[in-house]
Enzyme design. Structure first.
Site, PDB file in Angstrom:
ATOM      1  N   HIS A   1      18.023  39.159  35.437  1.00 25.87           N
ATOM      2  CA  HIS A   1      18.613  38.695  34.185  1.00 25.87           C
ATOM      3  C   HIS A   1      18.217  39.619  33.038  1.00 25.87           C
ATOM      4  O   HIS A   1      18.422  39.315  31.868  1.00 25.87           O
ATOM      5  CB  HIS A   1      18.189  37.251  33.905  1.00 25.87           C
ATOM      6  CG  HIS A   1      19.248  36.419  33.279  1.00 25.87           C
ATOM      7  ND1 HIS A   1      19.130  35.875  32.028  1.00 25.87           N
ATOM      8  CD2 HIS A   1      20.481  36.047  33.722  1.00 25.87           C
ATOM      9  CE1 HIS A   1      20.225  35.205  31.717  1.00 25.87           C
ATOM     10  NE2 HIS A   1      21.064  35.288  32.730  1.00 25.87           N
TER      11      HIS A   1
ATOM     12  N   ASP B   1      28.692  35.917  22.822  1.00 29.36           N
ATOM     13  CA  ASP B   1      27.285  36.269  22.992  1.00 29.36           C
ATOM     14  C   ASP B   1      26.792  36.943  21.718  1.00 29.36           C
ATOM     15  O   ASP B   1      27.467  36.921  20.697  1.00 29.36           O
ATOM     16  CB  ASP B   1      27.111  37.181  24.218  1.00 29.36           C
ATOM     17  CG  ASP B   1      25.796  36.951  24.947  1.00 29.36           C
ATOM     18  OD1 ASP B   1      24.733  37.215  24.337  1.00 29.36           O
ATOM     19  OD2 ASP B   1      25.819  36.517  26.109  1.00 29.36           O
TER      20      ASP B   1
ATOM     21  N   HIS C   1      27.728  31.661  25.190  1.00 26.01           N
ATOM     22  CA  HIS C   1      26.639  32.220  25.993  1.00 26.01           C
ATOM     23  C   HIS C   1      25.525  32.750  25.111  1.00 26.01           C
ATOM     24  O   HIS C   1      24.742  33.592  25.530  1.00 26.01           O
ATOM     25  CB  HIS C   1      27.213  33.339  26.886  1.00 26.01           C
ATOM     26  CG  HIS C   1      26.360  33.691  28.058  1.00 26.01           C
ATOM     27  ND1 HIS C   1      25.734  34.920  28.173  1.00 26.01           N
ATOM     28  CD2 HIS C   1      26.023  32.992  29.170  1.00 26.01           C
ATOM     29  CE1 HIS C   1      25.060  34.957  29.316  1.00 26.01           C
ATOM     30  NE2 HIS C   1      25.202  33.801  29.933  1.00 26.01           N
TER      31      HIS C   1
ATOM     32  N   GLU D   1      13.486  38.619  33.112  1.00 26.62           N
ATOM     33  CA  GLU D   1      14.072  38.531  31.772  1.00 26.62           C
ATOM     34  C   GLU D   1      13.484  39.603  30.861  1.00 26.62           C
ATOM     35  O   GLU D   1      12.399  40.141  31.117  1.00 26.62           O
ATOM     36  CB  GLU D   1      13.773  37.155  31.150  1.00 26.62           C
ATOM     37  CG  GLU D   1      14.234  35.963  31.948  1.00 26.62           C
ATOM     38  CD  GLU D   1      15.710  35.641  31.752  1.00 26.62           C
ATOM     39  OE1 GLU D   1      16.383  36.361  30.973  1.00 26.62           O
ATOM     40  OE2 GLU D   1      16.186  34.670  32.364  1.00 26.62           O
TER      41      GLU D   1
END
Length: 451
Positions: free
Chosen positions: A138, A169, A357, A385
């Site tokens: 991610h 986003d 998102h 992440e």
């Protein structure tokens, strides 16, 4: 109320983070998916030294093909340029959830490589865990020469607003040679060179079971791989700190945890999936009890990418947006007092058939985190992440920050009472039946930890 000791502990963590000096003129916020697509294509075409694309997936659709074709054109024009792509190993070798079986993205990468034998653009499959449900790549960010284009978006039609629908986003273009070098070197050293990582643009590659031992070791190694760079900025100037992490004890998670209580006036956060770890919920409650303001901007269930309209065949995955709404309703019912007195503002984003998102954290006018982290248990424990924390003590980015937040709020409504959200009794019959069955066997708690 937060004690001075605790406040200082949180502030001390932020003050001690290594920082890279940043010019305000070299940060540019992009305000729409279409602007993101246009900028990415322009920057790829103008690149001279290196391009490194890292995303969950690069899809074989019109939007994804435009990006990959642009990369091939750039490499063709400058054969000496270093061009590479990293995507999730598992996601690239399957179709979309709920879609009919078809050729995968990996098949497409192989076909393009075969069609362009003189142009080598390696596509690396990153296996963050032995199964996709237990962890994915991610990590986000596109290095182009001495800049990083950072977004939580992946690359396909809706993220790039290639056709009618878009997935909203955040997008930041940051010109900073040290930041770009840090990200680029980390990806080259810790991802692309890892034993568990294999090329997806080559048809001869191992199966996931064949590399399970290497993948387990890789996952263990990733827990210790922080970004390495020489800090060159103090706490009195505009600066950026790149953060990366896997697992609940990562530096990224620690920084998110310490960042939230540092709000002297207001904390704002965005998440598409309302399913926050308990430790972050406690942070929010602590701020509210201390008299601070908290604003949460979350997607309406119909703006969730898993939402299935009632006139379409129902699939189990379509229950997810309802589970997130149940979480939000329960959260608001606990904190209705703070909603009523104006301290807690919850906004639901919805705009036509488009999806939401966005993720990120804003603390007062001083700190801003851009990240792909969904602030949920999956991000906290399972996925790899990263983020960029921006410290703006002189408020040089106020205009950009205020414009971005104003645009995010444009298509939102404020929830004034938890009863304004639907309850399980209001849901379609198939959703209602499924959720009650899940609750009966207590699997809903497991689902909330991995989705």
């Amino acid at each position: 109320m937060l004690s001075k000791f605790k406040r200082n502990k949180h502030q001390q963590h932020l003050a001690q983070l290594p920082k890279l000096s940043q010019s305000a003129a070299d940060i540019r916020t992009l305000f729409s998916p279409a602007e993101f697509r246009q900028t990415l294509l322009e920057k790829i075409a103008g690149a001279t030294r290196r391009i490194c694309i890292v995303a969950l997936y690069l899809e074989n659709d019109d939007g994804g093909r435009a990006i990959l074709n642009a990369l091939y054109d750039a490499k063709r024009a400058r054969p000496e340029m270093d061009v590479s792509i990293c995507v999730d190993w598992h996601r690239a070798q399957r179709g979309r959830i709920g879609a009919a079986a078809a050729a995968t993205n990996a098949d497409w990468y192989c076909q393009l490589a075969t069609d362009n034998p003189q142009i080598a653009i390696p596509v690396y499959g990153i296996p963050v865990n032995t199964r996709e449900a237990l962890g994915v790549l991610h990590l986000k960010g596109f290095v182009i020469d001495d800049a990083v284009l950072y977004s939580g978006a992946s690359l396909n039609d809706v993220y790039l607003h290639q056709h009618d629908k878009y997935r909203y986003d955040r997008y930041q273009w940051i010109q900073n040679g040290a930041l770009a070098e840090t990200f680029f070197n980390w990806v080259k050293t810790n991802l692309q060179a890892a034993e568990a990582v294999n090329r997806l643009d080559k048809s001869e590659r191992p199966s996931s079971p064949e590399i399970k031992n290497e993948t387990r070791q890789f996952r263990q190694d990733l827990r210790g791989f922080d970004y390495q760079f020489t800090p060159n900025a103090g706490n009195e100037e505009l600066a950026v700190t790149p953060l990366v992490g896997l697992g609940k004890r990562s530096l990224l998670n620690k920084t998110i945890y310490h960042l939230m209580p540092c709000a002297e006036k207001k904390l704002t956060l965005c998440t598409p999936y309302f399913n926050m770890p308990a430790i972050l919920v406690r942070n929010i409650i602590g701020l509210l009890r201390a008299g601070k303001e908290v604003e949460i901007i979350v997607g309406d269930k119909t703006a969730n990418d898993f939402y299935i309209p009632e006139d379409q065949p129902f699939k189990i995955i379509g229950a997810l947006p309802y589970l997130y709404e149940i979480n939000l309703r329960r959260f608001l019912s606990r904190l209705q007092y703070y909603v009523s007195n104006g301290q807690l503002t919850v906004r639901l984003w919805k705009e036509g058939e488009n999806s939401y998102h966005l993720k990120g954290i804003w603390v007062d006018d001083e700190w801003m985190m851009v990240t792909g982290n969904n602030l949920n248990p999956r991000a906290w424990r399972l996925d790899l992440e990263n983020a960029i924390l921006i410290h703006d003590p002189l408020q040089e980015l106020t205009e950009q920050r205020d414009k971005e937040l104003a645009l995010i709020r444009t298509h939102t409504i404020v929830v004034n009472h938890f009863r304004e959200l639907e309850s399980i009794a209001d849901y379609p019959a198939k959703v209602r039946k499924l959720i009650r069955r899940l609750r009966r066997i207590r699997i809903d708690k497991l689902i909330s930890r991995i989705l």
